[in-house]
Design an enzyme around this catalytic site. Structure first.
Site, PDB file in Angstrom:
ATOM      1  N   HIS A 192      -3.236   0.942  -1.952  1.00 16.09           N
ATOM      2  CA  HIS A 192      -4.539   0.998  -1.301  1.00 16.09           C
ATOM      3  C   HIS A 192      -4.483   0.337   0.075  1.00 16.09           C
ATOM      4  O   HIS A 192      -3.496  -0.317   0.437  1.00 16.09           O
ATOM      5  CB  HIS A 192      -5.600   0.276  -2.140  1.00 16.09           C
ATOM      6  CG  HIS A 192      -5.983   0.995  -3.384  1.00 16.09           C
ATOM      7  ND1 HIS A 192      -7.100   1.795  -3.471  1.00 16.09           N
ATOM      8  CD2 HIS A 192      -5.378   1.048  -4.599  1.00 16.09           C
ATOM      9  CE1 HIS A 192      -7.177   2.307  -4.695  1.00 16.09           C
ATOM     10  NE2 HIS A 192      -6.138   1.868  -5.399  1.00 16.09           N
ATOM     11  N   GLU A 220      -8.032   6.255   4.222  1.00 14.72           N
ATOM     12  CA  GLU A 220      -7.226   5.523   3.247  1.00 14.72           C
ATOM     13  C   GLU A 220      -6.448   6.487   2.356  1.00 14.72           C
ATOM     14  O   GLU A 220      -5.279   6.246   2.032  1.00 14.72           O
ATOM     15  CB  GLU A 220      -8.122   4.623   2.395  1.00 14.72           C
ATOM     16  CG  GLU A 220      -7.358   3.834   1.346  1.00 14.72           C
ATOM     17  CD  GLU A 220      -8.259   3.059   0.405  1.00 14.72           C
ATOM     18  OE1 GLU A 220      -7.724   2.346  -0.460  1.00 14.72           O
ATOM     19  OE2 GLU A 220      -9.504   3.199   0.516  1.00 14.72           O
ATOM     20  N   HIS A 269      -7.239   6.944  -4.334  1.00 19.30           N
ATOM     21  CA  HIS A 269      -8.197   7.961  -3.897  1.00 19.30           C
ATOM     22  C   HIS A 269      -7.512   9.327  -3.754  1.00 19.30           C
ATOM     23  O   HIS A 269      -6.425   9.538  -4.281  1.00 19.30           O
ATOM     24  CB  HIS A 269      -8.909   7.510  -2.623  1.00 19.30           C
ATOM     25  CG  HIS A 269      -9.448   6.109  -2.730  1.00 19.30           C
ATOM     26  ND1 HIS A 269     -10.547   5.794  -3.498  1.00 19.30           N
ATOM     27  CD2 HIS A 269      -9.000   4.938  -2.206  1.00 19.30           C
ATOM     28  CE1 HIS A 269     -10.764   4.489  -3.432  1.00 19.30           C
ATOM     29  NE2 HIS A 269      -9.841   3.943  -2.670  1.00 19.30           N
ATOM     30  N   GLU A 312      -3.321  -4.038  -1.701  1.00 26.03           N
ATOM     31  CA  GLU A 312      -4.134  -3.718  -0.525  1.00 26.03           C
ATOM     32  C   GLU A 312      -3.270  -4.072   0.678  1.00 26.03           C
ATOM     33  O   GLU A 312      -3.041  -5.243   0.966  1.00 26.03           O
ATOM     34  CB  GLU A 312      -5.440  -4.522  -0.527  1.00 26.03           C
ATOM     35  CG  GLU A 312      -6.363  -4.231  -1.703  1.00 26.03           C
ATOM     36  CD  GLU A 312      -7.185  -2.963  -1.521  1.00 26.03           C
ATOM     37  OE1 GLU A 312      -7.004  -2.270  -0.496  1.00 26.03           O
ATOM     38  OE2 GLU A 312      -8.018  -2.675  -2.400  1.00 26.03           O
TER      39      GLU A 312
END
Length: 318
Positions: free
Chosen positions: A200, A145, A108, A282
């Site tokens: 992430h 995030e 992101h 993650e």
């Protein structure tokens, strides 16, 4: 809507297929069932990994902040740590990873909240079309995030450069939004990277805890053909999962991957379009209070970066 690198997991808790019994003693973590394999893998021995979980096709829904949501309170900016590459007398980097190229993809972008129209644009990921990017998720207190991924990625860069690697970022908070998921994949391809990692944090339900590493499945459709990277990406992912466990003491996910810390996916544009070894990680669930206590801790983020660096280094020196 299927889960991809722009969307997080189903918020409904799902028990893993294998019970996970964790005992942390110093840096050792003894796990029951397939989880025990990660301790063995952390020592760098390859082969024999369990296959991806039955959840690899993804689930609808998820609690990540949609692109149209108002931005949460901005986290305090974290300046990038100083890099410390070790130059040789000839001016070239020296160290065990000298000559290796690692692309780090911080998931992101902090600016995505202000560019919803741009990031909602559909792009071709080979198998279908998806949004260019999304905002990512955030903790209930507003720690985003996108800020987490930049902080951990910068720490990872410093550690890898100290070993002589050339590290390139897909974005370093230096562009207004994005890049799109197809561009992120193309970045690693054009760099001819020896390894790519996309960093992430998940956005699932309270009670869903732990980390997992996402590996590419075999895909051949449109511009996507992962046949050549499935094997090396699995080895990269296994080594990162094992070393991440050992460095952080965190358990493998209790809701994805059946206790192995690994998940195989075929619907991620960032993996489908890659022509070089690539995985996603993650690091934890930003919606679970226990994981949040780790993810918001600078000392834990340093351990997370160390685990990733150890896994990448192990893979590149195999």
């Amino acid at each position: 809507m299927s889960y991809d690198e722009n969307q997080h997991r189903d918020p409904r808790p799902r028990p893993s297929r294998r019970g996970l019994v964790a005992v942390v003693a110093g840096a050792a973590l003894v796990l029951g069932g397939a989880g025990g394999w990660l301790v063995w893998q952390a020592d760098g021995y390859g082969g024999g990994a369990p296959a991806g979980s039955a959840t690899s096709a993804g689930k609808p829904g998820g609690s990540r902040a949609p692109a149209s949501s108002p931005a949460p309170a901005r986290s305090k900016p974290v300046p990038p740590p100083a890099s410390s590459p070790a130059p040789s007398p000839s001016g070239k980097k020296s160290g065990p990873l000298a000559g290796k190229v690692v692309v780090v993809d911080p998931g992101h972008n902090p600016g995505n909240f202000s560019h919803t129209r741009e990031i909602n644009r559909q792009v071709d990921i080979g198998t279908n079309r998806k949004e260019c990017d999304t905002t990512g998720t955030a903790t209930s207190a507003g720690y985003r995030e996108a800020d987490f991924t930049l902080d951990v990625s910068r720490r990872l860069r410093t550690l890898l450069e100290k070993q002589g690697a050339r590290v390139e970022f897909t974005q370093d908070g230096d562009r207004p939004f994005g890049p799109c998921i197809d561009e992120r994949a193309r970045f690693g391809n054009e760099a001819k990277a020896d390894a790519v990692i996309s960093v992430h944090a998940d956005g699932s339900a309270v009670g869903n805890r732990g980390f997992h590493v996402i590996l590419p499945d075999r895909v051949k459709a449109g511009a996507a053909d992962t046949a050549k990277i499935v094997g090396p990406s699995r080895e990269l992912g296994e080594r990162i999962a094992g070393r991440f466990l050992r460095a952080t003491g965190s358990s493998p996910s209790n809701y994805v991957g059946g206790g192995t810390g690994l998940d195989v996916r075929k619907d991620l544009g960032g993996l489908n379009l890659s022509t070089v070894p690539k995985v996603f990680i993650e690091c934890g669930n930003m919606r679970d209070p226990e994981d949040v206590a780790l993810l918001t801790s600078p000392s834990w983020r340093q351990k997370a970066a160390q685990g990733m660096a150890d896994g990448i280094s192990s893979y590149l020196q195999r």
